[in-house]
Design a protein around this motif. Structure first.
Motif, short mmCIF file in Angstrom:
data_model
loop_
_atom_site.label_atom_id
_atom_site.label_comp_id
_atom_site.label_asym_id
_atom_site.label_seq_id
_atom_site.Cartn_x
_atom_site.Cartn_y
_atom_site.Cartn_z
N LYS A 328 0.75 -1.23 -0.07
CA LYS A 328 -0.03 -0.01 -0.21
C LYS A 328 0.98 1.21 0.06
O LYS A 328 1.87 1.11 0.36
N ILE A 329 0.01 2.53 -0.44
CA ILE A 329 1.12 3.66 -0.64
C ILE A 329 0.29 4.67 0.69
O ILE A 329 -0.97 4.56 0.59
N THR A 330 1.08 5.13 1.59
CA THR A 330 0.40 5.80 2.59
C THR A 330 0.96 7.25 2.65
O THR A 330 2.12 7.69 2.30
N ASP A 331 0.32 8.17 3.18
CA ASP A 331 0.57 9.44 3.26
C ASP A 331 1.32 9.81 4.56
O ASP A 331 1.54 8.79 5.40
N SER A 332 1.55 10.86 5.08
CA SER A 332 2.47 11.23 6.23
C SER A 332 1.69 10.85 7.44
O SER A 332 2.13 10.83 8.58
N GLU A 335 -2.29 7.27 6.47
CA GLU A 335 -3.57 6.84 5.52
C GLU A 335 -3.20 6.54 4.20
O GLU A 335 -2.35 7.01 3.62
N GLU A 336 -4.10 5.33 3.56
CA GLU A 336 -3.68 5.11 2.17
C GLU A 336 -4.15 6.31 1.05
O GLU A 336 -4.97 6.86 1.37
N THR A 337 -3.05 6.55 0.12
CA THR A 337 -3.22 7.50 -0.58
C THR A 337 -4.19 7.01 -1.67
O THR A 337 -4.69 5.98 -1.96
N LYS A 338 -4.77 7.86 -2.47
CA LYS A 338 -5.62 7.83 -3.56
C LYS A 338 -4.87 7.69 -4.74
O LYS A 338 -3.74 7.85 -4.92
N GLU A 341 -1.53 9.61 -6.28
CA GLU A 341 -1.00 10.55 -5.13
C GLU A 341 0.45 9.82 -4.73
O GLU A 341 0.51 8.62 -4.84
N GLY A 343 3.19 8.81 -2.08
CA GLY A 343 3.29 8.32 -0.78
C GLY A 343 4.36 7.39 -0.37
O GLY A 343 5.08 6.64 -1.26
N ARG A 379 3.64 5.63 -6.29
CA ARG A 379 2.14 6.15 -6.62
C ARG A 379 1.56 4.81 -7.34
O ARG A 379 2.04 3.80 -7.81
#
Length: 493
Positions: A328-332, A335-338, A341, A343, A379
């Motif tokens: 998965k790709i997460t933000d700072s 949370e998972e990015t859309k 985006e 991350g 991404r």
């Protein structure tokens, strides 16, 4: 735990398991198992037991498999050493892992400083080692090996300049192999040449062990040469290969590349660093299947699968998660990015490493709820395909080798004629990136590029020594007084 290599050798005893790409010597699975069994007995006779470390200093050679599978039988821990490091760097690793034995190949003897060693030092060229391979000695295993037990420690560079030992358990290596076999559709007909250094996870775990697990053939070669590689691929009817972008850069420049159709090859795979689009284009023009992968020593290194036809459409994508791991790709905020985006890339699966050797705090920091923080940026598009957008902060990847700038900066700054220095990676068609140093010397001092290069080469591996030096009166700074890395890279790219 069931020893999968022993079982594979029972199922396909006469199939060729390993080939020496330089001499052409061949070993069947039966012969490979006999070698591993005798080496295990030999190590045990020298006091190696479960949990002990056995280090190896060698270029790619059949001895990697001798020692790895021998350690697997005893529950010992295999520690392949990066022969590109300096003697001081190797000594640090040995002091950290405290091996019971250090095995050295003939052509690596000059790296061994000859000082009195607290470890049992074994030379591959010794009559004693050769005699062990011809003997009937076998190990008396007294302790059971469990899936969670350490199988190998692979050292990686650290952001502080000190290498970290990545502990891979039997389960870590097993699940990476199973995941690769299932997701990449490997079969016993696959033949792969291994040019990636086997002290790296890419050389050992990306294709070598998965191909052996499914019953295929691994060709070990000590040094990459574009023309000789093409000749070997065709002569041995190789089907799949993993190279770093630097190697592919040299491969497509060879006249032999244009002259052959590689009739047996079904996949050319690139890893270790982002691959230039010019390499993709060269393979597409010849109608050859080419794709990229992504991984790290702490995870796999295999994590994605992409069909070569889709790789030609979604250039630069590493594909989708393999069957037995999650990504998965997460933000700072975690949370998972859309889709679209950028991350941090997070990984989960049975192929993850167990720990950093003797570094419990660093191990704990690497995970959140079972997910591994890679520190790399990526991404995902609307179709679920992943793209690698960046890499661990400050890290330079040159020719597939990781270089941490801070380590090189510390060394350069210690020179008596240097006032300030910063090390960055600059784009390069051949190497992907080259290590470059921007230096401010003390007023009145004289320090030329060759002197500084020789100074660095005395303390660090050759690949870490800057290929470019730039002398300036002052380093550019940001408004808050920090060195402006982005401005430096833009100025000299």
């Amino acid at each position: 735990m069931v020893n999968w290599f022993e079982k594979r050798c029972l199922l396909a005893p006469d199939h060729i398991a390993i080939i020496d790409g330089d001499t052409g010597e061949r070993w069947s699975y039966r012969e490979a198992e006999i070698r591993a069994c005798r080496v295990a007995g030999y190590l045990q006779s020298h006091g190696v037991a479960k949990g002990d470390r056995v280090a190896l200093l060698s270029r790619n050679d059949v001895c990697y498999f001798d020692l790895l599978f021998a350690c697997g039988k005893l529950g010992a821990i295999f520690v392949p050493l990066n022969w590109r490091l300096s003697a001081n760097e190797l000594r640090y690793i040995l002091d950290d892992c405290t091996p019971k034995a250090v095995v050295i190949h003939d052509d690596m003897q000059t790296l061994w400083d000859g000082e009195a060693s607290p470890y049992k030092v074994i030379s591959i060229s010794d009559a004693e080692y050769e005699a062990a391979l011809q003997s009937d000695i076998s190990p008396a295993v007294t302790e059971q090996v469990h899936s969670s037990d350490p199988f190998a420690i692979i050292y990686t560079g650290g952001t502080t300049g000190k290498p970290k030992g990545v502990v891979l358990s039997h389960a870590s290596i097993f699940w990476n192999s199973v995941n690769t076999v299932l997701s990449w559709n490997l079969t016993s007909n696959d033949i792969t040449p291994t040019y990636m250094p086997m002290f790296h996870t890419g050389g050992l775990n990306a294709l070598s062990l998965p191909v052996l697990q499914i019953g295929g053939t691994v060709i070990v070669s000590k040094a990459f040469d574009a023309d000789k590689t093409i000749e070997l691929i065709n002569r041995e009817h190789c089907t799949i290969i993993l190279l770093v972008p630097t190697m592919y850069h040299m491969l497509i420049k060879s006249p032999l590349f244009a002259a052959t159709d590689f009739p047996a090859m079904h996949t050319f795979l690139s890893g270790g660093a982002p691959c230039p689009h010019t390499v993709y284009q060269a393979f597409v023009a010849k109608g050859l299947n080419f794709k990229e992968g992504y991984g790290l020593t702490e995870a796999g290194p295999n994590n994605f699968y992409i069909h070569p036809e889709m790789a030609a459409i979604k250039i630069g994508s590493v594909g989708k998660p393999m069957i037995l791991n999650d990504i998965k790709i997460t933000d700072s905020e975690g949370e998972e990015t859309k889709p679209g985006e950028v991350g941090e890339i997070m990984l989960r699966g049975g192929h993850l490493f167990e720990s950093y050797w003797r570094l419990p705090e660093a191990t704990a920091q690497a995970f959140t709820d079972g997910w591994l923080h890679t520190g790399d940026l990526g991404r995902k598009d609307e179709d679920g395909y992943f793209y690698i957008m960046g890499r661990k902060k400050d890290m330079i990847i040159t020719g597939g080798e990781n270089v941490y700038p801070l380590e090189v900066e510390h060394l350069i700054r210690q020179h008596p004629s240097v006032k300030e220095a910063v090390v960055v990676g600059l784009p390069d068609d051949k190497w992907g990136e080259v290590v470059a140093a921007v230096v401010v010397t003390l007023e009145g001092s004289e320090l030329d590029e060759e002197q500084l290069r020789e100074y660095c080469a005395c303390s660090i591996g050759k690949y870490k020594v800057p290929k470019k030096f730039f002398y300036v009166d002052e380093l550019p700074k940001t408004p808050v007084g920090k060195i402006d890395i982005n401005r430096i890279v833009q100025s000299y790219s």
